[in-house]
Design a protein around this motif. Structure first.
Motif, PDB file in Angstrom:
ATOM      1  N   ASP A  84       0.773  -1.137  -0.269  1.00  0.00           N
ATOM      2  CA  ASP A  84      -0.380  -0.344  -0.043  1.00  0.00           C
ATOM      3  C   ASP A  84       1.313   1.194   0.101  1.00  0.00           C
ATOM      4  OD1 ASP A  84      -2.313   1.462   0.068  1.00  0.00           O
ATOM      5  OD2 ASP A  84      -2.024   1.610   2.366  1.00  0.00           O
ATOM      6  N   HIS A  85       1.524   1.054  -0.669  1.00  0.00           N
ATOM      7  CA  HIS A  85       3.111   2.176  -0.757  1.00  0.00           C
ATOM      8  C   HIS A  85       3.207   2.944   0.119  1.00  0.00           C
ATOM      9  CE1 HIS A  85       2.233   2.356  -4.997  1.00  0.00           C
ATOM     10  NE2 HIS A  85       1.068   2.732  -5.028  1.00  0.00           N
ATOM     11  N   ASP A  86       3.486   1.684   1.406  1.00  0.00           N
ATOM     12  CA  ASP A  86       3.995   2.229   2.916  1.00  0.00           C
ATOM     13  C   ASP A  86       4.466   2.763   3.145  1.00  0.00           C
ATOM     14  OD1 ASP A  86       1.432  -0.384   3.667  1.00  0.00           O
ATOM     15  OD2 ASP A  86       2.855  -1.076   2.472  1.00  0.00           O
ATOM     16  N   PRO A  87       4.648   3.842   4.006  1.00  0.00           N
ATOM     17  CA  PRO A  87       5.653   4.548   4.388  1.00  0.00           C
ATOM     18  C   PRO A  87       6.647   3.865   5.566  1.00  0.00           C
ATOM     19  CG  PRO A  87       4.321   5.517   5.098  1.00  0.00           C
ATOM     20  CD  PRO A  87       3.726   4.502   4.072  1.00  0.00           C
ATOM     21  N   HIS A  88       7.765   4.308   6.042  1.00  0.00           N
ATOM     22  CA  HIS A  88       8.780   2.799   6.306  1.00  0.00           C
ATOM     23  C   HIS A  88      10.261   2.574   6.924  1.00  0.00           C
ATOM     24  CE1 HIS A  88      10.013   1.445   2.660  1.00  0.00           C
ATOM     25  NE2 HIS A  88      10.989   0.187   3.054  1.00  0.00           N
ATOM     26  N   TYR A  89      10.604   2.376   7.713  1.00  0.00           N
ATOM     27  CA  TYR A  89      11.704   2.660   8.516  1.00  0.00           C
ATOM     28  C   TYR A  89      12.702   1.628   8.134  1.00  0.00           C
ATOM     29  CZ  TYR A  89      11.568   7.156  10.409  1.00  0.00           C
ATOM     30  OH  TYR A  89      10.976   7.967  10.835  1.00  0.00           O
ATOM     31  N   LEU A  90      13.820   1.685   6.931  1.00  0.00           N
ATOM     32  CA  LEU A  90      14.469   0.088   7.300  1.00  0.00           C
ATOM     33  C   LEU A  90      15.981   0.261   7.670  1.00  0.00           C
ATOM     34  CD1 LEU A  90      14.210  -2.828   5.587  1.00  0.00           C
ATOM     35  CD2 LEU A  90      15.827  -1.575   3.424  1.00  0.00           C
ATOM     36  N   ILE A  91      15.883  -0.354   9.223  1.00  0.00           N
ATOM     37  CA  ILE A  91      17.013  -0.685   9.677  1.00  0.00           C
ATOM     38  C   ILE A  91      17.816  -1.710   9.614  1.00  0.00           C
ATOM     39  CG2 ILE A  91      18.067  -0.683  11.827  1.00  0.00           C
ATOM     40  CD1 ILE A  91      14.674   0.833  12.543  1.00  0.00           C
TER      41      ILE A  91
END
Length: 124
Positions: A84-91
């Protein structure tokens, strides 16, 4: 038929690692496949407004974190899909790089890079 190996895939420094672009828009398949390295100890705020993305962790560890703080651990064998075009952090773990195989639809051009800012999601 398209045959590529890691050595001749287009390599792009995307901001906090490397993205080896195996399949891109010019290949005409409608999706992209990348082999992405996320550097140890990095945190990237991302959102793909123009693409859906699925990532499969094949090496290392880290987490994908939703903006509300919900964290999903990533280890080899774990897949996540940003449906869903999700905003996120990739860590990525502080101790090791993380490696993901990613599929983007529609396809990436192949030269995209992130403009990383902790307060705003970088987008392709």
């Amino acid at each position: 038929m398209i045959i590529r190996n890691l050595e001749n895939a287009k390599t792009v420094e995307w901001g906090n690692g490397l993205s080896r672009r195996f399949i891109v828009d010019a290949d005409g398949l409608g999706y992209s496949i990348t082999d992405t390295t996320v550097l140890a100890g990095t945190k990237s705020r991302l959102q793909y407004r123009n693409h859906l993305e699925t990532c499969y962790c094949i090496e290392g560890s880290g987490a994908v974190v939703e903006l509300d703080g919900t964290s999903h651990p990533l280890t080899p064998g774990v897949l996540y899909a940003l449906n869903d075009h999700d905003p996120h952090y990739l860590i990525a773990s502080p101790d090791e790089d993380m490696r993901l195989v990613c599929v983007f639809a529609p396809a990436l051009r192949g030269d995209e890079v992130h403009n990383l800012d902790e307060n705003v999601s970088s987008a392709y």
